[in-house]
Design a protein around this motif. Structure first.
Motif, mmCIF file in Angstrom:
data_model
loop_
_atom_site.group_PDB
_atom_site.id
_atom_site.type_symbol
_atom_site.label_atom_id
_atom_site.label_comp_id
_atom_site.label_asym_id
_atom_site.label_seq_id
_atom_site.Cartn_x
_atom_site.Cartn_y
_atom_site.Cartn_z
ATOM 1 N N SER A 169 7.463 -14.228 50.802
ATOM 2 C CA SER A 169 6.892 -15.394 51.073
ATOM 3 C C SER A 169 5.977 -15.961 50.058
ATOM 4 C CB SER A 169 6.177 -15.464 52.401
ATOM 5 O OG SER A 169 6.908 -14.867 53.327
ATOM 6 N N PHE A 170 5.133 -15.239 49.401
ATOM 7 C CA PHE A 170 4.253 -15.712 48.364
ATOM 8 C C PHE A 170 4.304 -15.083 47.105
ATOM 9 C CE2 PHE A 170 1.988 -16.004 52.807
ATOM 10 C CZ PHE A 170 2.016 -17.284 52.919
ATOM 11 N N GLY A 171 5.466 -14.389 46.737
ATOM 12 C CA GLY A 171 5.303 -13.525 45.493
ATOM 13 C C GLY A 171 5.501 -14.576 44.430
ATOM 14 N N GLY A 172 6.373 -15.808 44.395
ATOM 15 C CA GLY A 172 6.459 -16.584 43.315
ATOM 16 C C GLY A 172 5.474 -17.322 43.158
ATOM 17 N N GLY A 173 5.899 -18.485 42.400
ATOM 18 C CA GLY A 173 4.795 -19.587 42.316
ATOM 19 C C GLY A 173 4.107 -19.699 40.701
ATOM 20 N N GLY A 174 3.756 -21.035 40.501
ATOM 21 C CA GLY A 174 3.437 -21.133 39.235
ATOM 22 C C GLY A 174 1.949 -20.735 38.768
ATOM 23 N N LYS A 190 -1.160 3.079 39.915
ATOM 24 C CA LYS A 190 0.118 3.496 39.069
ATOM 25 C C LYS A 190 1.107 3.718 39.905
ATOM 26 C CE LYS A 190 0.589 5.458 34.323
ATOM 27 N NZ LYS A 190 1.853 5.884 34.266
ATOM 28 N N LYS A 191 0.911 4.375 40.781
ATOM 29 C CA LYS A 191 2.111 4.963 41.897
ATOM 30 C C LYS A 191 2.371 3.732 42.772
ATOM 31 C CE LYS A 191 0.385 9.805 42.561
ATOM 32 N NZ LYS A 191 -0.111 10.585 43.403
ATOM 33 N N SER A 192 1.649 2.930 42.884
ATOM 34 C CA SER A 192 1.941 1.758 43.601
ATOM 35 C C SER A 192 2.724 0.576 43.047
ATOM 36 C CB SER A 192 0.943 1.168 44.259
ATOM 37 O OG SER A 192 -0.060 0.802 43.499
ATOM 38 N N GLU A 193 3.125 1.092 41.812
ATOM 39 C CA GLU A 193 3.877 -0.022 40.720
ATOM 40 C C GLU A 193 4.918 -0.634 41.680
ATOM 41 O OE1 GLU A 193 4.343 1.360 36.872
ATOM 42 O OE2 GLU A 193 2.315 0.742 36.093
ATOM 43 N N ALA A 194 5.660 0.196 42.352
ATOM 44 C CA ALA A 194 7.140 -0.169 43.003
ATOM 45 C C ALA A 194 6.746 -1.404 43.744
ATOM 46 C CB ALA A 194 7.600 1.048 43.753
ATOM 47 N N PHE A 195 5.505 -1.365 44.299
ATOM 48 C CA PHE A 195 5.187 -2.737 45.469
ATOM 49 C C PHE A 195 5.313 -3.919 44.487
ATOM 50 C CE2 PHE A 195 4.145 0.676 48.283
ATOM 51 C CZ PHE A 195 4.165 0.108 49.258
ATOM 52 N N PHE A 196 4.712 -3.828 43.286
ATOM 53 C CA PHE A 196 4.367 -4.869 42.400
ATOM 54 C C PHE A 196 5.812 -5.397 41.839
ATOM 55 C CE2 PHE A 196 3.020 -6.595 38.027
ATOM 56 C CZ PHE A 196 2.039 -7.516 38.421
ATOM 57 N N THR A 197 6.752 -4.529 41.546
ATOM 58 C CA THR A 197 8.162 -4.915 41.106
ATOM 59 C C THR A 197 8.636 -6.007 42.216
ATOM 60 O OG1 THR A 197 9.157 -3.015 41.956
ATOM 61 C CG2 THR A 197 8.670 -2.903 39.911
ATOM 62 N N MET A 198 8.217 -5.754 43.425
ATOM 63 C CA MET A 198 8.905 -6.751 44.421
ATOM 64 C C MET A 198 8.287 -8.053 44.482
ATOM 65 S SD MET A 198 10.308 -4.385 46.852
ATOM 66 C CE MET A 198 10.909 -2.900 46.490
ATOM 67 N N VAL A 199 7.188 -8.353 43.746
ATOM 68 C CA VAL A 199 6.312 -9.598 43.753
ATOM 69 C C VAL A 199 7.111 -10.489 42.863
ATOM 70 C CG1 VAL A 199 4.268 -10.748 43.018
ATOM 71 C CG2 VAL A 199 4.180 -8.408 43.842
ATOM 72 N N ASN A 200 7.472 -10.216 41.793
ATOM 73 C CA ASN A 200 8.281 -11.128 40.840
ATOM 74 C C ASN A 200 9.584 -11.295 40.932
ATOM 75 O OD1 ASN A 200 8.225 -13.304 39.160
ATOM 76 N ND2 ASN A 200 7.378 -11.859 37.239
ATOM 77 N N LYS A 201 10.325 -11.876 41.910
ATOM 78 C CA LYS A 201 11.459 -11.732 41.891
ATOM 79 C C LYS A 201 12.291 -12.803 41.130
ATOM 80 C CE LYS A 201 10.670 -14.272 46.031
ATOM 81 N NZ LYS A 201 11.040 -15.005 46.792
#
Lengths: 543, 289
Positions: free
Chosen positions: B98-103, B278-289
């Motif tokens: 819902s909120f991952g992208g954006g300028g 560091k381990k939670s990087e997988a979550f971060f990869t989901m943000v910037n789709k």
């Protein structure tokens, strides 16, 4: 309302009904679970806790068995309790290795792992870690006959969490209980070690609190104070110590509270057995951790050993004194002899007979003195080392004393010797020669230490089952402190009047020893400037 | 501080086109109100959303959960990691969608914002675990969403938000003080709370979002509020991401005491936080789709 809306509402109603039923049944289950969990905290071994936990699981699932892995201090896990399940089962049937078990423990995660082998679709493994806020205790793996997809409902999962938490607390309690027991045992071991150390001390240790109650006494304190009562700790010392000891302790406690300590306070304390041992008491105040004074500790030392050491030290000094005295005593006549001889040879005219005779006379006197000195020293050392044997016979003392008087009369014509020597007295067992030596010595002393023209009385008499021979003079007399010192080796009464009178300082010691060898004693009566009386007392023995 | 409901209403009424939670997530939350719901039932519902399922499986197999074996279905994820873990990954995925992208707004980088949010989430989960709390996933989600109000401001009240950021930069203010000035007493906490209610989030989550800045005002969820408060600060202290503040807010003393990290243990906790971020990087990869 449209059909669509009605359908939607019906669906909603259905959902709510299902949820409601679910909630109600869960509540029932929870109540039952609570009941079952009550007992778990009463178990006293980990095995019993695990086994009871397993019983609870049995109420919900058809179970195959379990393994409990304990987590050690080094964080490794090892299986400690089993029932119908092996490590092999875990690996082969469920694909579980220690890594997964450790993961579940670290994540504090209850998991249900599906079986991996064919035909076991309706089986899974429950992994339930036991941990409290303080510690991870291990994990139980339980094989159940339900598929993982259906077995672990939200409800079951919550109930398992609750049960595991209760079991973990129970395990923690067991550990705590064990720790407490161990601490208790350690403290008790330490206590008996401390008591044994105190008991092993050669000194007596007594601790008394501010209320004068006995806090502790070690074994030697009991022995030294002669306390036979078993338990005196907690009682006032005034209630269980002998009177004499109580007054001693009263005194040293007072001293300690005033001065902070007492050092080697000497007490000649008589034990119950009647033995007198010298005790030295040292004290120190006893403080608690806050340095508040809470009592006094008394260290009692048996001073016998140190007194013996003291005596030996004195003896050693005496010996070296003896050596220096002896060498001095020997040297002075020798020096005189050598000086006279030198003069005689080099200075005196061969024709001057008178001077030569005078010199020769002096040399003779000194030589005699030297010889007497050596004689007496040898006598004394023979007596002391027990090398003189008396030749004992029943003898008539009348004759011995008379001979003595006759011999000495020749020596001094300027003194009047009165003798009272009866002849009907009992005989005594004695050595004639040695007694003669004694009497001559004593009579000679009377003559030597009396000014010319004075009277001397020699008297032989019987008194209190003994024969007594008294030598009484009107001579210089002795100060009271010298009365018995004259019997010490080389002791010479030090005064101007005696300085001219020659003597070896060994005569009386020899006399005393010889009399003592006859089981007798010497009594001295004397007053300075009035005269002395030396009485030899010899026991009359039944023949 | 009393929130000016009128002001808040004035702001949120202007918000148009707010994303809604995926139906799947709403359904899962609803299903989980029934305690007898099975893993298979929840799994089936989630699996109906293929994209969500793929993302969930990626997350549950990531280093963050660290399960040694591979988890191949959502149902297995549920039985192995628990219902809540799976729901929280689903929630995370939905929020990122819902909120991952954006300028980029000057002074507010979305990527830095999410880095900070994920870091706070992971840290809150660590703290909750340390305190032996049962609801680790709730702590995670609370951490993840604690500043969600900022995103709403950036996305839907943009002009004011730019003004707020300007104030922060020029007057060296804390973001919430600047918000109060610009929005008339309202902060991102209230906005976040409003979103939470709108999205039917658990009341506990809403309360934490509204109160984590000063946990003493939280009534029912004091402990969780304290956890998020401290997690937020630790993450800020370690410069994991950035949520707009250039200054460190003051730590709440009683919250710090509640978390009870002994000073000698702090370095090891910080180390753990860094590792977990560091381990939670997988979550971060989901943000910037």
């Amino acid at each position: 309302m449209s059909t669509e809306e009605i359908t939607k509402l019906e669906q909603e109603l259905d959902f709510l009904q299902t949820t409601n039923t679910g909630l109600r049944r869960s509540l029932d289950e929870l109540t039952i679970l609570q009941e079952m969990l009550k007992g778990i905290s009463e178990e006293r071994t980990i095995k019993d806790i695990i086994s009871r936990f397993f019983d609870i699981i049995k109420k919900t699932f058809t179970v195959k068995g379990y393994i409990f892995f304990e987590k050690a201090e080094d964080k490794s896990i090892s299986p400690v309790h089993y029932e119908h399940l092996t490590e092999w089962d875990l690996t082969e049937k469920y694909g579980i290795n220690k890594g997964i078990l450790e993961w579940a423990i670290n994540e504090k995660q209850i998991s249900n792992i599906p079986a991996i082998c064919e035909g076991e679709e309706e089986a899974s493994l429950l992994m339930i870690p036991f941990n409290t806020a303080n510690k991870d205790y291990g994990i139980i793996a339980i094989g159940i006959e339900s598929g993982a997809d259906e077995a672990l409902t939200l409800n079951v999962s919550e109930n398992l969490k609750l049960s595991a938490s209760q079991a973990a607390t129970a395990i923690e309690n067991v550990h705590l209980y064990k720790d407490i027991e161990e601490d208790k045992a350690n403290i008790s071991d330490l206590k008996s070690l401390m008591l044994n150390i105190l008991d092993s001390l050669v000194n007596g240790v007594t601790t008394i609190d501010k209320d004068k109650k006995l806090v502790h006494m070690n074994r030697n304190a009991y022995i030294m104070f002669g306390i036979t009562e078993e338990e005196v700790v907690g009682k006032k010392y005034s209630d269980c110590f002998p009177e004499q000891l109580v007054s001693v302790i009263d005194f040293i406690l007072k001293e300690t509270y005033e001065k902070g300590f007492v050092l080697d306070y000497q007490v000649n304390y008589e034990l119950i057995g009647g033995v007198n041992i010298p005790i030295g008491m040292s004290t120190n105040v006893l403080r608690d951790d806050d340095l508040k004074i809470i009592g006094v500790t008394i260290l009692s030392r048996d001073m016998t050993a140190s007194q013996e050491l003291d005596r030996l030290r004195k003896l050693d000094k005496l010996k070296s004194d003896f050596v220096s005295t002896v060498s001095h005593e020997l040297r002075s006549p020798l020096t005189t002899i050598k000086a006279y001889l030198d003069t005689l040879i080099n200075r005196v005219d061969e024709d001057d007979k008178e001077t030569r005779n005078m010199f020769i006379k002096t040399i003779e006197t000194e030589a005699n003195r030297l010889s007497r000195l050596i004689e007496e020293m040898l006598d004394l050392s023979r007596i002391e080392s027990g090398k003189i044997q008396l030749e004992l016979k029943y003898i008539d003392l009348t004759e011995v004393v008379e001979n003595t008087v006759n011999l000495c009369k020749v020596q001094s014509e300027t003194h009047t010797i009165h003798s009272d020597i009866p002849s009907d007295l009992p005989k005594v067992m004695a050595d004639t020669d040695r007694l003669t030596q004694v009497f001559i010595n004593l009579l000679n002393n009377s003559i030597k230490y009396s000014p010319e023209g004075k009277n001397i009385w020699v008297k032989l008499y019987e008194q209190e089952n003994s024969l007594r021979i008294s030598f009484k003079d009107e001579g210089l007399g002795l100060k009271s402190e010298d009365k018995y010192k004259v019997f010490e080796k080389f002791y010479r009464v030090d005064s101007q009047k005696t300085s001219d009178i020659g003597g070896t300082g060994l005569g009386l010691p020899v006399v005393k020893k010889l009399v003592e060898m006859h089981h007798g004693k010497i009594i001295v009566e004397s007053e300075i400037d009035k005269g002395s009386e030396f009485i030899v007392v010899l026991p009359i023995k039944e023949s | 501080m009393a929130v000016d409901e009128k002001k808040l209403k004035g702001i949120v009424d202007g918000i148009v086109g707010l994303p809604t939670l995926p139906t799947v997530l709403t359904n899962v939350t609803k299903m989980m109100q029934n305690p007898r719901v099975s893993a298979a039932q929840v799994g089936t519902v989630i699996q109906s959303d293929v994209s969500l399922t793929a993302k969930i499986l990626k997350l549950v197999n990531s280093a963050f959960y660290g399960f040694p074996n591979r988890i191949s279905t959502v149902t297995h994820a549920i039985v192995i990691l628990g219902f809540n873990a799976v729901r929280s990954t689903a929630m995370s995925v939905s929020v990122f969608d819902s909120f991952g992208g954006g300028g980029a707004t000057e002074g507010f980088d979305r990527m830095d914002f999410w880095k900070h949010s994920i870091g706070t989430a992971a840290t809150a989960r660590i703290l909750a675990k340390k305190m032996n709390m049962k609801e680790l996933e709730e702590a995670f989600i609370a951490g993840l969403l604690h500043d969600i109000g900022l995103i709403i401001l950036d996305q839907f009240v943009h002009a004011e938000f730019v003004e707020i950021l300007k104030l922060v930069k020029e007057k060296d203010m804390l973001i919430r003080d600047a918000e109060r000035e610009v929005l008339g007493g309202v902060t991102h906490s209230e906005i976040g709370g409003w979103l939470g209610r709108k999205w039917n989030m658990a009341p506990a989550l809403v309360e934490v979002i509204e109160n984590y800045h000063s946990p003493s005002t939280a009534s029912d969820n004091y402990q969780l509020s304290c956890i998020v408060h401290v997690a937020d600060l630790l993450t800020k202290a370690l410069s994991i991401g950035n949520s707009g503040d250039s200054r460190m807010p003051l730590v709440n003393k009683s919250a710090w005491e509640k978390i009870n990290i002994a000073m000698p243990a702090l370095p090891s906790v910080l180390q753990e936080v860094l590792e977990s971020a560091k381990k939670s990087e997988a979550f971060f990869t989901m943000v910037n789709k």
